[in-house]
Design an enzyme around this catalytic site. Structure first.
Site, PDB file in Angstrom:
ATOM      1  N   PRO A 154       0.933  -1.344  -0.087  1.00 49.76           N
ATOM      2  CA  PRO A 154      -0.144   0.072   0.129  1.00 49.76           C
ATOM      3  C   PRO A 154       0.860   1.157   0.076  1.00 49.76           C
ATOM      4  CG  PRO A 154      -0.525  -1.644   1.620  1.00 49.76           C
ATOM      5  CD  PRO A 154       0.594  -1.989   1.196  1.00 49.76           C
ATOM      6  N   LYS A 155       0.342   2.332  -0.726  1.00 45.84           N
ATOM      7  CA  LYS A 155       1.242   3.551  -0.718  1.00 45.84           C
ATOM      8  C   LYS A 155       0.521   4.271   0.558  1.00 45.84           C
ATOM      9  CE  LYS A 155       2.586   7.404  -3.577  1.00 45.84           C
ATOM     10  NZ  LYS A 155       2.109   8.658  -2.479  1.00 45.84           N
ATOM     11  N   VAL A 156       1.255   4.168   1.638  1.00 46.92           N
ATOM     12  CA  VAL A 156       0.880   5.000   2.924  1.00 46.92           C
ATOM     13  C   VAL A 156       0.874   6.398   2.559  1.00 46.92           C
ATOM     14  CG1 VAL A 156       1.129   4.971   5.250  1.00 46.92           C
ATOM     15  CG2 VAL A 156       1.452   2.918   4.208  1.00 46.92           C
TER      16      VAL A 156
END
Length: 589
Positions: free
Chosen positions: A124-126
């Site tokens: 995931p692209k936090v």
């Protein structure tokens, strides 16, 4: 972070510039507009980097940065393009520069990027604040903000107040450099449902404040890069977990193709996560040692962001559409943008009053979102050009249900809307006669009032530019078929505001019956109250409406007058005359 905005958005900006979309401005005006937008962006940069504030959304900031780059490309191509200049007090060099990640537009771009690459992982692209953690002899020695990618601000003092950051790790290495994201911890966050929650701004604000804040205890850390770690990502994940960075392993998945990437992207978008995300990132083992990393050159990682709930576009022009009843709708013509699965080129913003409240003209930048049933709407105006050249707007008092029953140049829009309404299946059902056909006939001067097309011959229609003799014969035939439509259809064509239920219940078959109805008589029909009944009677007595009805009668419309219908008319006429005489006699007494 905004510091890498030019590098991250260069491909998109180049695409926009390639379209040749340049404002038609004088050099003096262009200089004023560029200076004003540059000043605003600098102000936002200062608020973001020095004060930890986020006065404008990242999407709006990115959009305006792209717009400024476009203007600069158009008018000052020899000057350096705008780039954010962080004004933090950060002067500490990163031991390894932050490279940023390449942005991929869609699944096809993901497929092309993955070709020839092996041992790929997706995460995931936090959505948080990027940092560098430096451990020396196993002890946390430094925590740096990303800054401009080369240098950042030292946040070591605040690191000790963030429980999620290990203060020491078990290692024999002299120095370990990790890059990751400080984020606001969430419980069962669903990106598709909950959105961004302003999480990034909260984290940035907590880190920028001089005093400590309880929010620091609610921060988490997600490590997404170990510049000089093991070559195999599986080994990196295992070691990071042993050091206390277990989130990275938990939210990393091996992928072999774009379908698997898309599957995880959708799963994480819909699923419950401990952080806010704005997409996914695909990783491959870095091909360079950390000392060679440079901002904008991290070709071993790529991001596929989620489709934003909002997009921005520039207004090309403002148009005023006048409907058949005289209602004015303001439409913004836009530089086309993609919103979900739609290409948006125009958006209806409603009434003249709404347009004046928004204060939007050509050159302004607006943010769009999808309303119910996927209809685009304007959320806000994010930038207004300095020079305000307002278009001439029609006056709402000039148009109503009785205006533009005959043609004149000021009436063109409403009159054309009235003609187009006639083709509707529920009205006269003139199949094959579209708005463009009505427009050709109108432009030729062959139509003078709402029903004058009934008197046209095939030869006259064939004289219209763009209409062949064969097509003219078809049009004439369609026109002629309308003569068989019942009275209620012609009442709808005339524009009388009679509800459908009332039309269906109305026994009248001839215009005379309609004209003889009193206010009380209209109220006997379903859906018609006193106010509407009075409006219908007033419209039927309007001079233009009476002229159109007379024309239709001359054309034997509606066709097939029955004897019963004529007797009803005669009886009503006799009854009306009796009532008139009684009233006269009463007045004389």
């Amino acid at each position: 972070m905004k510091g890498c905005i030019v590098l991250m958005l260069w491909l998109f900006s180049a695409g926009v510039m390639a379209e040749g979309i340049c404002p038609n401005w004088s050099p003096i005006r262009a200089g004023q507009e560029i200076a004003q937008l540059t000043t605003q962006l600098r102000h936002w940069d200062d608020a973001y980097y020095r004060q930890g504030l986020n006065p404008v959304s990242d999407a709006d900031y990115d959009s305006l940065s792209q717009r400024l780059q476009q203007w600069q490309h158009c008018f000052t191509p020899d000057q350096s393009a705008y780039a954010a200049q962080p004004t933090t007090d950060g002067s500490t060099h990163h031991p390894v520069a932050h490279t940023g990640v390449r942005k991929l537009r869609d699944k096809r771009a993901v497929m092309e990027w993955m070709q020839g690459k092996a041992d790929l992982w997706v995460q995931p692209k936090v959505d948080g604040v990027a940092i560098t953690l430096v451990y020396r002899q196993g002890h946390l020695a430094s925590m740096l903000s990303r800054g401009d990618g080369w240098r950042g601000e030292e946040w070591r003092a605040k690191a000790s107040l963030i429980p999620a950051i290990p203060q020491q790790i078990a290692t024999t290495q002299d120095e370990v450099v990790l890059q990751g994201e400080l984020f606001l911890q969430m419980t069962d966050h669903q990106q598709a449902q909950d959105g961004g929650k302003n999480a990034r701004a909260q984290v940035a604000g907590a880190m920028m404040r001089r005093d400590d804040t309880p929010l620091l205890a609610q921060l988490g850390v997600f490590i997404w890069a170990w510049p000089d770690g093991p070559v195999a990502l599986s080994e990196r994940l295992a070691q990071l977990s042993r050091w206390g960075f277990g989130l990275t392993a938990r939210w990393s998945e091996r992928v072999n193709n774009e379908d698997e990437v898309a599957s995880w992207r959708d799963r994480w978008f819909q699923g419950k996560l401990p952080f806010v995300t704005d997409g996914i990132v695909i990783h491959q083992s870095p091909v360079r040692r950390g000392r060679d990393w440079q901002p904008g050159q991290g070709e071993w990682s790529a991001a596929w962001k989620y489709q934003p709930a909002e997009v921005s576009s520039e207004v090309r022009s403002v148009a005023f559409n006048i409907g058949r009843t005289g209602k004015i709708a303001v439409v913004l013509n836009l530089i086309p943008v993609q919103l979900d699965d739609k290409t948006v080129r125009r958006v209806n913003i409603g009434s003249l009053r709404r347009w004046r409240e928004l204060d939007v003209i050509a050159g302004d930048q607006v943010t769009l979102a999808l309303a119910g049933q996927g209809i685009p709407r304007v959320e806000r105006v994010i930038w207004r050009v300095a020079q305000r050249d307002y278009p001439d707007a029609p006056q709402s008092d000039d148009f109503n249900q009785l205006s533009c029953l005959t043609f004149s140049p000021p009436c063109r829009a409403q009159f054309l809307s009235r003609l187009s309404w006639l083709s509707e299946k529920s009205v006269l059902d003139i199949s094959g006669i579209q708005r463009s056909t009505w427009q050709r006939l109108l432009d030729s001067g062959t139509i003078s009032h709402l029903f004058s097309w009934l008197a046209l011959t095939p030869e006259q229609i064939a004289q219209v530019a763009g209409i062949s003799p064969a097509r003219a014969q078809q049009i004439w035939h369609r026109f002629n078929q309308t003569r068989q439509q019942p009275l209620r259809r012609w009442v709808m064509a005339l524009g009388l505001p009679i509800p459908r239920a009332a039309l269906q219940a109305m026994p009248d078959s001839q215009w005379q019956q309609l004209q003889l109805r009193s206010v009380e008589s209209w109220q006997q029909l379903p859906g018609i109250g006193g106010t509407l009944a009075q409006r219908i009677v007033t419209m039927l007595h309007d001079h233009q409406v009476q002229q159109l009805i007379t024309f239709l009668q001359q054309q034997a419309i509606p066709a097939g007058a029955s004897v019963i219908g004529m007797r009803v008319v005669e009886n009503r006429q006799a009854e009306a005359e009796t009532q008139r005489q009684q009233a006269s006699e009463k007045a004389e007494q």
